[in-house]
Design a protein around this motif. Structure first.
Motif, PDB file in Angstrom:
ATOM      1  N   ALA A  64       1.243  37.063 -12.472  1.00  0.00           N
ATOM      2  CA  ALA A  64       1.454  37.254 -13.921  1.00  0.00           C
ATOM      3  C   ALA A  64       1.624  38.712 -14.322  1.00  0.00           C
ATOM      4  CB  ALA A  64       0.322  36.592 -14.723  1.00  0.00           C
ATOM      5  N   ARG A  65       2.101  39.528 -13.406  1.00  0.00           N
ATOM      6  CA  ARG A  65       2.271  40.952 -13.756  1.00  0.00           C
ATOM      7  C   ARG A  65       3.548  41.204 -14.551  1.00  0.00           C
ATOM      8  NH1 ARG A  65       0.968  42.640  -8.198  1.00  0.00           N
ATOM      9  NH2 ARG A  65       3.149  43.231  -8.050  1.00  0.00           N
ATOM     10  N   TYR A  66       4.551  40.345 -14.350  1.00  0.00           N
ATOM     11  CA  TYR A  66       5.827  40.557 -15.045  1.00  0.00           C
ATOM     12  C   TYR A  66       5.781  39.888 -16.409  1.00  0.00           C
ATOM     13  CZ  TYR A  66      10.744  40.288 -16.273  1.00  0.00           C
ATOM     14  OH  TYR A  66      11.938  40.384 -16.937  1.00  0.00           O
ATOM     15  N   ARG A  67       6.106  40.660 -17.438  1.00  0.00           N
ATOM     16  CA  ARG A  67       6.042  40.131 -18.807  1.00  0.00           C
ATOM     17  C   ARG A  67       7.382  40.244 -19.520  1.00  0.00           C
ATOM     18  NH1 ARG A  67       1.207  37.554 -19.690  1.00  0.00           N
ATOM     19  NH2 ARG A  67      -0.395  38.601 -18.499  1.00  0.00           N
ATOM     20  N   GLY A  68       8.433  40.513 -18.762  1.00  0.00           N
ATOM     21  CA  GLY A  68       9.723  40.781 -19.393  1.00  0.00           C
ATOM     22  C   GLY A  68      10.498  39.534 -19.763  1.00  0.00           C
ATOM     23  N   THR A  69      11.694  39.759 -20.266  1.00  0.00           N
ATOM     24  CA  THR A  69      12.588  38.675 -20.660  1.00  0.00           C
ATOM     25  C   THR A  69      13.973  38.949 -20.055  1.00  0.00           C
ATOM     26  OG1 THR A  69      12.915  39.932 -22.691  1.00  0.00           O
ATOM     27  CG2 THR A  69      11.448  38.030 -22.826  1.00  0.00           C
ATOM     28  N   PRO A  70      14.237  38.412 -18.874  1.00  0.00           N
ATOM     29  CA  PRO A  70      15.489  38.733 -18.173  1.00  0.00           C
ATOM     30  C   PRO A  70      16.755  38.304 -18.920  1.00  0.00           C
ATOM     31  CG  PRO A  70      13.948  37.639 -16.686  1.00  0.00           C
ATOM     32  CD  PRO A  70      13.338  37.600 -18.046  1.00  0.00           C
ATOM     33  N   MET A  71      16.669  37.218 -19.716  1.00  0.00           N
ATOM     34  CA  MET A  71      17.893  36.716 -20.340  1.00  0.00           C
ATOM     35  C   MET A  71      18.579  37.762 -21.237  1.00  0.00           C
ATOM     36  SD  MET A  71      19.823  34.165 -20.080  1.00  0.00           S
ATOM     37  CE  MET A  71      21.313  34.993 -20.531  1.00  0.00           C
ATOM     38  N   PRO A  72      17.878  38.326 -22.243  1.00  0.00           N
ATOM     39  CA  PRO A  72      18.561  39.328 -23.071  1.00  0.00           C
ATOM     40  C   PRO A  72      19.036  40.550 -22.291  1.00  0.00           C
ATOM     41  CG  PRO A  72      16.303  38.928 -23.863  1.00  0.00           C
ATOM     42  CD  PRO A  72      16.525  38.005 -22.725  1.00  0.00           C
ATOM     43  N   THR A  73      18.286  40.932 -21.269  1.00  0.00           N
ATOM     44  CA  THR A  73      18.706  42.094 -20.455  1.00  0.00           C
ATOM     45  C   THR A  73      20.070  41.827 -19.818  1.00  0.00           C
ATOM     46  OG1 THR A  73      16.401  42.553 -19.932  1.00  0.00           O
ATOM     47  CG2 THR A  73      18.040  43.595 -18.520  1.00  0.00           C
ATOM     48  N   HIS A  74      20.237  40.627 -19.262  1.00  0.00           N
ATOM     49  CA  HIS A  74      21.510  40.316 -18.600  1.00  0.00           C
ATOM     50  C   HIS A  74      22.613  39.994 -19.600  1.00  0.00           C
ATOM     51  CE1 HIS A  74      18.568  39.977 -15.362  1.00  0.00           C
ATOM     52  NE2 HIS A  74      19.549  40.373 -14.579  1.00  0.00           N
ATOM     53  N   ALA A  75      22.249  39.351 -20.703  1.00  0.00           N
ATOM     54  CA  ALA A  75      23.260  39.031 -21.725  1.00  0.00           C
ATOM     55  C   ALA A  75      23.892  40.318 -22.262  1.00  0.00           C
ATOM     56  CB  ALA A  75      22.626  38.234 -22.863  1.00  0.00           C
ATOM     57  N   ALA A  76      23.138  41.398 -22.232  1.00  0.00           N
ATOM     58  CA  ALA A  76      23.639  42.669 -22.763  1.00  0.00           C
ATOM     59  C   ALA A  76      24.564  43.394 -21.780  1.00  0.00           C
ATOM     60  CB  ALA A  76      22.459  43.575 -23.106  1.00  0.00           C
ATOM     61  N   LEU A  77      24.661  42.906 -20.541  1.00  0.00           N
ATOM     62  CA  LEU A  77      25.509  43.594 -19.557  1.00  0.00           C
ATOM     63  C   LEU A  77      26.948  43.106 -19.694  1.00  0.00           C
ATOM     64  CD1 LEU A  77      23.215  43.238 -16.384  1.00  0.00           C
ATOM     65  CD2 LEU A  77      23.409  45.226 -17.898  1.00  0.00           C
ATOM     66  N   PRO A  78      27.889  43.988 -19.964  1.00  0.00           N
ATOM     67  CA  PRO A  78      29.268  43.517 -20.120  1.00  0.00           C
ATOM     68  C   PRO A  78      29.891  43.142 -18.774  1.00  0.00           C
ATOM     69  CG  PRO A  78      29.157  45.909 -20.358  1.00  0.00           C
ATOM     70  CD  PRO A  78      27.753  45.436 -20.154  1.00  0.00           C
ATOM     71  N   GLY A  79      30.772  42.155 -18.815  1.00  0.00           N
ATOM     72  CA  GLY A  79      31.618  41.878 -17.643  1.00  0.00           C
ATOM     73  C   GLY A  79      30.984  41.143 -16.479  1.00  0.00           C
ATOM     74  N   LEU A  80      29.837  40.467 -16.682  1.00  0.00           N
ATOM     75  CA  LEU A  80      29.294  39.696 -15.561  1.00  0.00           C
ATOM     76  C   LEU A  80      30.171  38.461 -15.317  1.00  0.00           C
ATOM     77  CD1 LEU A  80      25.393  39.822 -15.881  1.00  0.00           C
ATOM     78  CD2 LEU A  80      26.995  41.448 -14.850  1.00  0.00           C
ATOM     79  N   THR A  81      30.333  38.105 -14.048  1.00  0.00           N
ATOM     80  CA  THR A  81      31.213  36.988 -13.663  1.00  0.00           C
ATOM     81  C   THR A  81      30.496  36.112 -12.648  1.00  0.00           C
ATOM     82  OG1 THR A  81      32.089  38.252 -11.811  1.00  0.00           O
ATOM     83  CG2 THR A  81      33.298  38.441 -13.907  1.00  0.00           C
TER      84      THR A  81
END
Ligand code: HEM
Length: 134
Positions: free
Chosen positions: A59-76
């Motif tokens: 339980a050390r990780y408290r982040g939210t990966p979805m918004p971090t990746h949604a903000a990256l342009p050009g993922l395929t």
């Protein structure tokens, strides 16, 4: 009753560091990470925390990966599939079979769900496509 651990913290650290060492020299992924990761000394411990939370329930990780990746342009899908390919190439060198299998399974699921979320966020009117290698 003794709890059998899937893996040690050292195994996780080794996996994460070996994986991102591959990512950072990969012709396809390196440019994406180079333009978005300002501080590898912060990113790597965060990723160790993520995998430790998932695989060791720390339980050390408290982040939210979805918004971090949604903000990256050009993922395929090709980038996600390459990510998974490199991840599996890294776990393949792991002697701990249960750890390897569980890490691969989680990576596959999270990659799939990040890719679905990414499409829904970026192209909400289009039917989302699945990753072929996941
Ligand atoms: C095309 C595939 C992917 C790319 C290009 C990518 C790239 C990135 C980048 C640039 C960051 C931000 C780093 C920073 O701000 O220092 C990040 C964060 C992160 N990534 Fe990925 N990623 C990919 C797939 C995945 C997958 C499949 C997983 C999990 C299995 C994952 C887990 C994470 C996590 C947990 C974070 C930290 C999020 C936070 O708390 O801010 N990523 N990724």
């Amino acid at each position: 009753m003794p709890i059998t651990e899937l893996c040690t913290e050292e195994e996780i650290k080794h996996l994460v560091h070996s994986f991102y060492a591959k990512v950072r020299v990969d012709p396809m992924l390196a440019p994406v990470f180079a333009s978005h990761v300002q501080d590898w000394d912060a990113h790597l411990p965060k990723m160790v925390d993520f995998w430790s939370s998932v695989l060791r329930k720390t339980a050390r990780y408290r982040g939210t990966p979805m918004p971090t990746h949604a903000a990256l342009p050009g993922l395929t899908p090709t980038l996600f599939e390459r990510w998974l390919e490199l991840f599996r190439a890294t776990t393949a060198a792991q002697p701990n079979q249960a750890f390897r299998e569980r890490a691969d399974e989680v990576a596959r699921r999270v990659a799939q769900s990040l890719w679905f979320g990414y499409q829904l966020y970026r192209e909400p009117d289009r039917e989302p496509r699945a990753l072929t290698s996941a």
